[in-house]
Write a protein that holds these residues in place. Structure first.
Motif, PDB file in Angstrom:
ATOM      1  N   VAL A 174       0.967  -1.203   0.269  1.00 14.39           N
ATOM      2  CA  VAL A 174       0.021  -0.005   0.062  1.00 14.39           C
ATOM      3  C   VAL A 174       0.910   0.958  -0.236  1.00 14.39           C
ATOM      4  O   VAL A 174       2.029   1.519   0.601  1.00 14.39           O
ATOM      5  N   ALA A 175       0.021   2.603  -0.977  1.00 10.23           N
ATOM      6  CA  ALA A 175       0.932   3.733  -0.515  1.00 10.23           C
ATOM      7  C   ALA A 175       0.015   4.533  -0.744  1.00 10.23           C
ATOM      8  O   ALA A 175      -0.935   4.430  -1.212  1.00 10.23           O
ATOM      9  N   GLU A 176       0.534   5.979  -0.357  1.00  6.45           N
ATOM     10  CA  GLU A 176      -0.280   6.967  -0.536  1.00  6.45           C
ATOM     11  C   GLU A 176       0.038   7.776  -0.943  1.00  6.45           C
ATOM     12  O   GLU A 176       1.517   8.024  -0.931  1.00  6.45           O
ATOM     13  N   GLY A 177      -0.996   8.523  -1.341  1.00  4.15           N
ATOM     14  CA  GLY A 177      -0.238  10.582  -2.348  1.00  4.15           C
ATOM     15  C   GLY A 177      -1.294  10.916  -1.993  1.00  4.15           C
ATOM     16  O   GLY A 177      -2.685  10.890  -1.790  1.00  4.15           O
ATOM     17  N   ASP A 178      -0.349  11.832  -2.722  1.00  6.93           N
ATOM     18  CA  ASP A 178      -1.237  13.102  -3.120  1.00  6.93           C
ATOM     19  C   ASP A 178      -1.405  13.698  -4.777  1.00  6.93           C
ATOM     20  O   ASP A 178      -0.713  13.675  -5.422  1.00  6.93           O
ATOM     21  N   ALA A 179      -2.425  13.795  -4.830  1.00 10.20           N
ATOM     22  CA  ALA A 179      -2.897  13.489  -6.493  1.00 10.20           C
ATOM     23  C   ALA A 179      -2.797  15.152  -7.477  1.00 10.20           C
ATOM     24  O   ALA A 179      -2.060  14.844  -8.249  1.00 10.20           O
ATOM     25  N   GLU A 180      -2.761  16.032  -6.472  1.00 11.30           N
ATOM     26  CA  GLU A 180      -2.223  17.644  -6.820  1.00 11.30           C
ATOM     27  C   GLU A 180      -1.221  17.595  -7.015  1.00 11.30           C
ATOM     28  O   GLU A 180      -0.354  18.084  -7.407  1.00 11.30           O
ATOM     29  N   VAL A 181      -0.624  17.186  -5.606  1.00 10.10           N
ATOM     30  CA  VAL A 181       0.959  17.005  -5.924  1.00 10.10           C
ATOM     31  C   VAL A 181       1.678  16.292  -6.524  1.00 10.10           C
ATOM     32  O   VAL A 181       3.223  16.087  -7.297  1.00 10.10           O
ATOM     33  N   GLY A 182       1.009  14.911  -7.076  1.00  8.73           N
ATOM     34  CA  GLY A 182       1.701  13.635  -7.360  1.00  8.73           C
ATOM     35  C   GLY A 182       3.080  12.995  -7.385  1.00  8.73           C
ATOM     36  O   GLY A 182       4.065  12.819  -7.892  1.00  8.73           O
ATOM     37  N   THR A 183       2.907  13.137  -5.735  1.00  7.56           N
ATOM     38  CA  THR A 183       4.095  12.348  -5.133  1.00  7.56           C
ATOM     39  C   THR A 183       3.273  11.066  -4.287  1.00  7.56           C
ATOM     40  O   THR A 183       2.323  10.991  -3.628  1.00  7.56           O
ATOM     41  N   ALA A 184       4.141  10.133  -4.311  1.00  4.58           N
ATOM     42  CA  ALA A 184       3.385   8.931  -3.911  1.00  4.58           C
ATOM     43  C   ALA A 184       4.393   8.321  -2.501  1.00  4.58           C
ATOM     44  O   ALA A 184       6.106   8.509  -2.578  1.00  4.58           O
ATOM     45  N   HIS A 185       3.945   7.567  -1.501  1.00  5.46           N
ATOM     46  CA  HIS A 185       5.125   7.395  -0.570  1.00  5.46           C
ATOM     47  C   HIS A 185       4.653   5.685   0.115  1.00  5.46           C
ATOM     48  O   HIS A 185       3.271   5.215   0.112  1.00  5.46           O
ATOM     49  N   PRO A 186       5.179   4.927  -0.303  1.00  6.28           N
ATOM     50  CA  PRO A 186       5.018   3.378   0.519  1.00  6.28           C
ATOM     51  C   PRO A 186       4.884   3.518   2.609  1.00  6.28           C
ATOM     52  O   PRO A 186       5.357   4.292   2.766  1.00  6.28           O
ATOM     53  N   ILE A 187       3.389   2.840   2.391  1.00  7.87           N
ATOM     54  CA  ILE A 187       2.673   3.446   4.043  1.00  7.87           C
ATOM     55  C   ILE A 187       2.587   2.163   4.280  1.00  7.87           C
ATOM     56  O   ILE A 187       2.926   1.625   5.624  1.00  7.87           O
TER      57      ILE A 187
END
Length: 151
Positions: free
Chosen positions: A21-34
Motif C-alpha cells: 500500500v502507498a499513499e499520495g496526493d494527486a495534486e502534488v503528484g508524489t507517492a510514499h510507501p506506507i
C-alpha cells in the motif's frame, strides 16, 4: 472525459499473500510507501485496509493491474480486478487500475539504490511497488476506471 483525480489517493499492489500500500496526493503528484498488508484470509486483510482508509481518508483508490509483457491478461489480472471491485463495494470510492508491468522491477532498483537487500527488501518490496504504481498513475493516468457500475 474523466475529471482529473484530486486529493489523497491510496494505491495497492495486490498479491494473494501480501498487498503493498502507498499513499499520495494527486495534486502534488508524489507517492510514499506506507504498509504491507498480510493476514489469514480476506477478512483480516480487509480489516487492515479499512484502518488505512479511515486513517488516510482517500478520495480514490488505485490498483495495479498485472499483465504479461505483451499486455495479455492472466489469473492475477482477474484477481486484481476482483480486488478492486471489492474495494469499491466496501468503501464506495472510485477505483483506477494502472498497468503495473514495471512496478516490481522499479521497486527492486529503488531498494537496491538505497542498499536495502534480503529480508529487509522483502519486507518493503510490495509497498514500494505500490508507490511505483501510484507514481505511474500520477504521471500517466489510469488504464481503466471503475465507479461501481459494470458497463
Amino acid at each position: 472525459m474523466l475529471e482529473a483525480p484530486r486529493g489523497t489517493t491510496l494505491a495497492f499492489d495486490f498479491g494473494e499473500a501480501r498487498i503493498g500500500v502507498a499513499e499520495g496526493d494527486a495534486e502534488v503528484g508524489t507517492a510514499h510507501p506506507i504498509a504491507t498488508v498480510t493476514g489469514e484470509g480476506n477478512e483480516a486483510k480487509f480489516a487492515a485496509i479499512d484502518k488505512l482508509v479511515r486513517e488516510w481518508q482517500p478520495r480514490q483508490l488505485v490498483v495495479g493491474l498485472p499483465v504479461h509483457a505483451d499486455g495479455s491478461e492472466h489469473e492475477l489480472t482477474r484477481l486484481s480486478r476482483k480486488f478492486g471491485r471489492r474495494l469499491n463495494g466496501r468503501f464506495k470510492l472510485p477505483v483506477y487500475w494502472v498497468d503495473e508491468r514495471m512496478s516490481s522491477l522499479y521497486a527492486e532498483s529503488l531498494l537496491a539504490e538505497a542498499q536495502v537487500f534480503g529480508r529487509k527488501q522483502k519486507a518493503v518490496l510490495d509497498q514500494v511497488a505500490a508507490q511505483a504504481i501510484l507514481q505511474g498513475f500520477f504521471e500517466g493516468g489510469a488504464a481503466e476506471f471503475f465507479n461501481g457500475r459494470e458497463d
